[in-house]
Design a protein around this motif. Structure first.
Motif, PDB file in Angstrom:
ATOM      1  N   VAL A 166      50.825  55.144  45.152  1.00 25.81           N
ATOM      2  CA  VAL A 166      52.131  54.909  44.537  1.00 25.81           C
ATOM      3  C   VAL A 166      52.211  55.616  43.187  1.00 25.81           C
ATOM      4  O   VAL A 166      53.237  56.225  42.849  1.00 25.81           O
ATOM      5  CB  VAL A 166      52.402  53.400  44.379  1.00 25.81           C
ATOM      6  CG1 VAL A 166      53.690  53.166  43.590  1.00 25.81           C
ATOM      7  CG2 VAL A 166      52.517  52.725  45.742  1.00 25.81           C
ATOM      8  N   GLU A 167      51.148  55.539  42.417  1.00 23.38           N
ATOM      9  CA  GLU A 167      51.136  56.188  41.100  1.00 23.38           C
ATOM     10  C   GLU A 167      51.318  57.704  41.255  1.00 23.38           C
ATOM     11  O   GLU A 167      52.018  58.341  40.469  1.00 23.38           O
ATOM     12  CB  GLU A 167      49.826  55.882  40.375  1.00 23.38           C
ATOM     13  CG  GLU A 167      49.684  54.432  39.929  1.00 23.38           C
ATOM     14  CD  GLU A 167      50.695  54.035  38.877  1.00 23.38           C
ATOM     15  OE1 GLU A 167      51.286  54.928  38.232  1.00 23.38           O
ATOM     16  OE2 GLU A 167      50.929  52.827  38.710  1.00 23.38           O
TER      17      GLU A 167
ATOM     18  N   PRO B  99      52.179  54.350  51.501  1.00 24.66           N
ATOM     19  CA  PRO B  99      53.257  54.286  50.499  1.00 24.66           C
ATOM     20  C   PRO B  99      54.173  55.508  50.531  1.00 24.66           C
ATOM     21  O   PRO B  99      55.392  55.369  50.392  1.00 24.66           O
ATOM     22  CB  PRO B  99      52.491  54.193  49.181  1.00 24.66           C
ATOM     23  CG  PRO B  99      51.204  53.517  49.538  1.00 24.66           C
ATOM     24  CD  PRO B  99      50.864  54.044  50.909  1.00 24.66           C
TER      25      PRO B  99
ATOM     26  N   LYS C  94      56.040  49.550  44.154  1.00 25.81           N
ATOM     27  CA  LYS C  94      54.819  49.224  43.407  1.00 25.81           C
ATOM     28  C   LYS C  94      54.698  47.718  43.219  1.00 25.81           C
ATOM     29  O   LYS C  94      53.611  47.134  43.379  1.00 25.81           O
ATOM     30  CB  LYS C  94      54.849  49.924  42.053  1.00 25.81           C
ATOM     31  CG  LYS C  94      53.614  49.695  41.195  1.00 25.81           C
ATOM     32  CD  LYS C  94      53.703  50.482  39.892  1.00 25.81           C
ATOM     33  CE  LYS C  94      52.463  50.269  39.037  1.00 25.81           C
ATOM     34  NZ  LYS C  94      52.535  51.056  37.772  1.00 25.81           N
TER      35      LYS C  94
ATOM     36  N   LEU D  11      60.543  53.357  43.830  1.00 26.12           N
ATOM     37  CA  LEU D  11      59.121  53.345  43.470  1.00 26.12           C
ATOM     38  C   LEU D  11      58.764  52.108  42.648  1.00 26.12           C
ATOM     39  O   LEU D  11      57.689  51.515  42.829  1.00 26.12           O
ATOM     40  CB  LEU D  11      58.772  54.608  42.691  1.00 26.12           C
ATOM     41  CG  LEU D  11      58.435  55.834  43.544  1.00 26.12           C
ATOM     42  CD1 LEU D  11      58.344  57.087  42.682  1.00 26.12           C
ATOM     43  CD2 LEU D  11      57.116  55.617  44.288  1.00 26.12           C
ATOM     44  N   LYS D  12      59.643  51.726  41.751  1.00 23.14           N
ATOM     45  CA  LYS D  12      59.392  50.544  40.919  1.00 23.14           C
ATOM     46  C   LYS D  12      59.167  49.309  41.781  1.00 23.14           C
ATOM     47  O   LYS D  12      58.185  48.574  41.598  1.00 23.14           O
ATOM     48  CB  LYS D  12      60.580  50.324  39.977  1.00 23.14           C
ATOM     49  CG  LYS D  12      60.513  49.002  39.201  1.00 23.14           C
ATOM     50  CD  LYS D  12      61.793  48.765  38.409  1.00 23.14           C
ATOM     51  CE  LYS D  12      61.762  47.386  37.750  1.00 23.14           C
ATOM     52  NZ  LYS D  12      63.004  47.128  36.964  1.00 23.14           N
TER      53      LYS D  12
ATOM     54  N   LEU E 155      58.173  55.275  51.239  1.00 24.11           N
ATOM     55  CA  LEU E 155      59.147  55.798  50.288  1.00 24.11           C
ATOM     56  C   LEU E 155      60.087  56.793  50.961  1.00 24.11           C
ATOM     57  O   LEU E 155      61.310  56.734  50.775  1.00 24.11           O
ATOM     58  CB  LEU E 155      58.428  56.463  49.113  1.00 24.11           C
ATOM     59  CG  LEU E 155      59.338  57.144  48.080  1.00 24.11           C
ATOM     60  CD1 LEU E 155      60.248  56.129  47.395  1.00 24.11           C
ATOM     61  CD2 LEU E 155      58.507  57.907  47.057  1.00 24.11           C
TER      62      LEU E 155
ATOM     63  N   ARG F 211      65.282  57.280  43.388  1.00 21.23           N
ATOM     64  CA  ARG F 211      63.872  57.314  43.756  1.00 21.23           C
ATOM     65  C   ARG F 211      63.006  56.467  42.820  1.00 21.23           C
ATOM     66  O   ARG F 211      62.103  55.746  43.259  1.00 21.23           O
ATOM     67  CB  ARG F 211      63.385  58.770  43.757  1.00 21.23           C
ATOM     68  CG  ARG F 211      61.920  58.944  44.134  1.00 21.23           C
ATOM     69  CD  ARG F 211      61.507  60.408  44.025  1.00 21.23           C
ATOM     70  NE  ARG F 211      60.081  60.608  44.220  1.00 21.23           N
ATOM     71  CZ  ARG F 211      59.502  60.845  45.382  1.00 21.23           C
ATOM     72  NH1 ARG F 211      60.237  60.912  46.476  1.00 21.23           N
ATOM     73  NH2 ARG F 211      58.205  61.022  45.483  1.00 21.23           N
ATOM     74  N   GLU F 212      63.292  56.533  41.514  1.00 22.69           N
ATOM     75  CA  GLU F 212      62.459  55.796  40.574  1.00 22.69           C
ATOM     76  C   GLU F 212      62.598  54.282  40.751  1.00 22.69           C
ATOM     77  O   GLU F 212      61.643  53.527  40.524  1.00 22.69           O
ATOM     78  CB  GLU F 212      62.781  56.188  39.129  1.00 22.69           C
ATOM     79  CG  GLU F 212      64.217  55.941  38.688  1.00 22.69           C
ATOM     80  CD  GLU F 212      65.117  57.135  38.930  1.00 22.69           C
ATOM     81  OE1 GLU F 212      66.194  57.210  38.291  1.00 22.69           O
ATOM     82  OE2 GLU F 212      64.760  57.997  39.773  1.00 22.69           O
TER      83      GLU F 212
ATOM     84  N   LEU G 209      52.904  59.166  43.600  1.00 16.61           N
ATOM     85  CA  LEU G 209      54.288  59.420  44.017  1.00 16.61           C
ATOM     86  C   LEU G 209      55.229  59.442  42.825  1.00 16.61           C
ATOM     87  O   LEU G 209      56.254  60.110  42.847  1.00 16.61           O
ATOM     88  CB  LEU G 209      54.743  58.354  45.021  1.00 16.61           C
ATOM     89  CG  LEU G 209      54.066  58.392  46.394  1.00 16.61           C
ATOM     90  CD1 LEU G 209      54.420  57.131  47.175  1.00 16.61           C
ATOM     91  CD2 LEU G 209      54.498  59.616  47.178  1.00 16.61           C
TER      92      LEU G 209
END
Length: 646
Positions: A643-644, A570, A595, A591-592, A574, A587-588, A646
């Motif tokens: 992922v969490e 992951p 995930k 990531l969303k 990313l 970035r957020e 990150l």
């Protein structure tokens, strides 16, 4: 740094037989490479003397000067954590060898002599040099150090996973079985080739083919550093055409005939190479043959990972789609014909009288319909063998409905319209579901009713149901189990959504369809992707947009490629997404949806475990009979935990 290593090829300005001048240019180039955080740097063949010294290689002063200046380069670079390859003539065992010297932190790790010496056309190397096969000694005293010498050397960075370097020199690559074939089998992930390849008309194209093919065959990075315009032009001209390839993909290329020093850098993905080798089970099978049984001495050096610096690697946001128009058109034609030939063969095999397909006016069913039409043309049968059925329901909009009807008419296929509203309402009554509750039952009832209609009509007409679902939907599980998930042949199963869009656009612009059909295709491309299972909004527009629910398909296709094709973590996915999409997604947001991808991919495997038949069209496929076999109850904890973090 996610198993990337920055490598470079250098084309310095040289003077023939002037080792002092050449040393200065080499050191200048090394300094520039250090500024760019290069970890592996290759100079051309015999770069300390220049390649075209001819009978001057018989002169002791030249050989002594070459050795002395190489020693000075080693001394001047003893503080650099960089593996440096410099071409140098070496005296050993009463012979002269055309060698590559590998330096690290002031130490000469080894000398690798050239194995295949060209002695034809404009080349006379056997006049001056001996082959590595003629070597007797395994180490010699050279440049004030005791140095291993031989064609059996492999250089391993102990602190950098997967980094093992092999060397072959110029003509070695041009032989029928280059040494790099064996070097890669015994672990070399990076092949360095110091070369002096003179320029001829059309030779650059052949050079590209040669290096590209060898890097593919060896599943390696291949850095080809070629002599430049400072060489003698008495009978030949050198352009400095240098290349960096990785598994057949061009990462960097020099400018030919440039009069200035050149430094071409690229970030090589060692993890990608090792991943490919693990998958290709035939790669290591060659070692069972007696002629492949070799012994290599492993020379270890303590290079540290260090900073990557500027990321010098092309990362495309659309990995399934070629960039240039010529390649794109050819790729589309190839894919379309794979789909067509696959469906035509199935139609012949089962003696199908019809190709039954549900037409929604959306992207996937449009491509599948085009394939059905092309399959009939391919078999030389009438297009009325295609039975297109539009099945309006609670979420059908006038735009998609009209597009479906108009497209079928313009393509000349048989048409039927069957509303699913009454059947769905009756089903709601039968199972006691309130139709005002727009939940998953409400949605899937419609999808399964449509599939039942298609299946029954295919029985009624002696045909087969052609599936429309694509690779991206299979990855996310965005299909109703035993609904649109099921068919008798899924022509789009190997094609990601981003490529479906490209294919439809390609068909619209080939000129093979009439103007009306092409206009409809372009409008389909402009329509939001939707299953149309929820009622339209107050203006009659689509009220259920897939990408609002599961995320942008361009992101999911990118994730799919990096995760399944190469098995990247992951964190690396990313990082690559940030490089590929730049400021398009914060970035957020990345990531969303990353995930979400991992969550859905693991949870929806059961749909992929029982996929209908369908053609594989690219390097990535999720069919359990092809590329992807995964337990339906596997845990995604490892990936989700990362992922969490990150």
């Amino acid at each position: 740094m996610f198993n990337y290593v920055k490598i470079a090829v250098a084309v310095p300005k040289l003077k023939v037989a002037d080792c002092v001048y050449n040393k200065k240019e080499i050191l200048n180039t090394i300094a520039k490479a250090a500024d760019k955080k290069v970890k592996i740097l290759a100079f051309p063949e015999l770069s300390i003397t220049a390649y075209t010294c001819a009978d001057l290689f018989f002169q002791s002063p030249l050989l002594v000067s070459a050795e002395k200046n190489l020693a000075e380069i080693a001394e001047d670079t003893k503080e650099l954590d960089m593996l440096i390859l410099i071409g140098v003539p070496v005296l050993a065992d009463n012979q002269t060898f055309n060698c590559a010297a590998l330096l690290h932190k002031g130490k000469i790790l080894g000398l690798v002599p050239k194995t295949l010496l060209p002695n034809y056309s404009e080349f006379y190397e056997e006049r001056w040099f001996s082959s590595a096969d003629d070597l007797i000694s395994e180490e010699i005293s050279f440049a004030g150090q005791v140095v291993p010498i031989g064609g059996d050397l492999l250089f391993t960075a102990e602190k950098i996973p997967y980094l093992k370097v092999g060397v072959e020199i110029c003509e070695d690559l041009w032989g029928p079985i280059p040494p790099s074939c064996y070097l890669s089998l015994y672990g070399a992930t990076v092949i360095l080739n110091p070369s002096a390849s003179n320029e001829l008309a059309a030779k650059p194209d052949y050079r590209h083919q040669l290096v590209a093919q060898q890097s593919s065959r060896c599943l390696s990075a291949y850095a080809y550093a070629s002599a430049g315009v400072g060489e003698s032009t008495q009978d030949t001209v050198f352009s400095g055409h240098s290349l960096i390839y990785e598994n057949g993909v061009l990462l960097g290329e020099s400018e030919s005939f440039c009069r200035d020093n050149q430094l071409i850098c690229a970030d090589v993905d060692l993890e990608l190479l090792v991943s490919e080798r693990r998958k290709h089970t035939t790669f290591m099978s060659q070692l069972t043959k007696p002629d492949a049984q070799k012994f290599y001495r492993e020379i270890k050096f303590d290079m540290c990972v260090g900073e990557l610096g500027e990321f010098l690697r092309p990362i495309t946001a659309k990995p399934f789609t070629p960039k240039d128009d010529a390649s794109l058109s050819k790729r589309c034609r190839d894919i379309f014909m794979i789909q067509t030939a696959g469906l035509a063969r199935r139609m012949e095999h089962v003696h199908a009288k019809t190709l039954v397909i549900g037409i929604s006016g959306g992207l996937d069913s449009t491509l599948a319909l085009l394939v059905c039409v092309k399959a009939c043309d391919y078999l030389g049968v009438s297009r009325d063998h295609v039975l297109g059925i539009t099945m309006p329901g609670f979420g059908t909009t006038d735009r998609t409905y009209q597009n479906a009807l108009t497209l079928m008419k313009s393509l000349g296929v048989s048409m039927r319209e069957i509303s699913i509203r009454d059947a769905a309402i009756q089903h709601f009554k039968d199972i006691g579901h309130d139709p005002a509750i727009h939940d998953i039952t409400y949605e899937n009832t419609q999808a399964r009713e449509r599939t039942q209609i298609l299946m029954d009509i295919s029985n009624q007409t002696g045909g087969i149901v052609v599936g429309t679902g694509d690779l991206s939907e299979l990855a996310l599980g965005w299909a109703t189990y035993n609904g649109d998930h099921m068919s008798m042949y899924g022509v789009n199963a190997g094609i990601p959504k981003t490529l479906v869009r490209v294919l439809v656009n390609w068909v619209a612009n080939t000129g093979e369809l009439d103007r009306k059909a092409s206009e409809i295709l372009l409008d389909v491309l402009d329509t939001p992707v939707s299953p149309e299972l929820l009622p339209p909004d107050e203006n009659g527009n689509i009220n259920q947009k897939t990408e609002d629910l599961v995320g942008p398909y361009e992101l999911h296709d990118f994730f799919l490629y990096q995760i399944i094709r190469f098995g990247f973590s992951p964190g690396k996915v990313l990082f690559l997404a940030e490089q590929a999409f730049g400021d398009a997604y914060p970035r957020e947001i990345l990531l969303k949806w990353l995930k979400n991808f991992y969550h859905r991919f693991f949870m929806q495997q059961f749909k992929r475990s029982c996929l209908p038949d369908g053609p594989k069209v690219g390097a990535l496929c999720l069919s359990p009979r092809s590329d992807w076999r995964m337990p339906t109850d596997a845990s995604n904890r490892i990936w989700m935990d990362e992922v969490e973090k990150l």
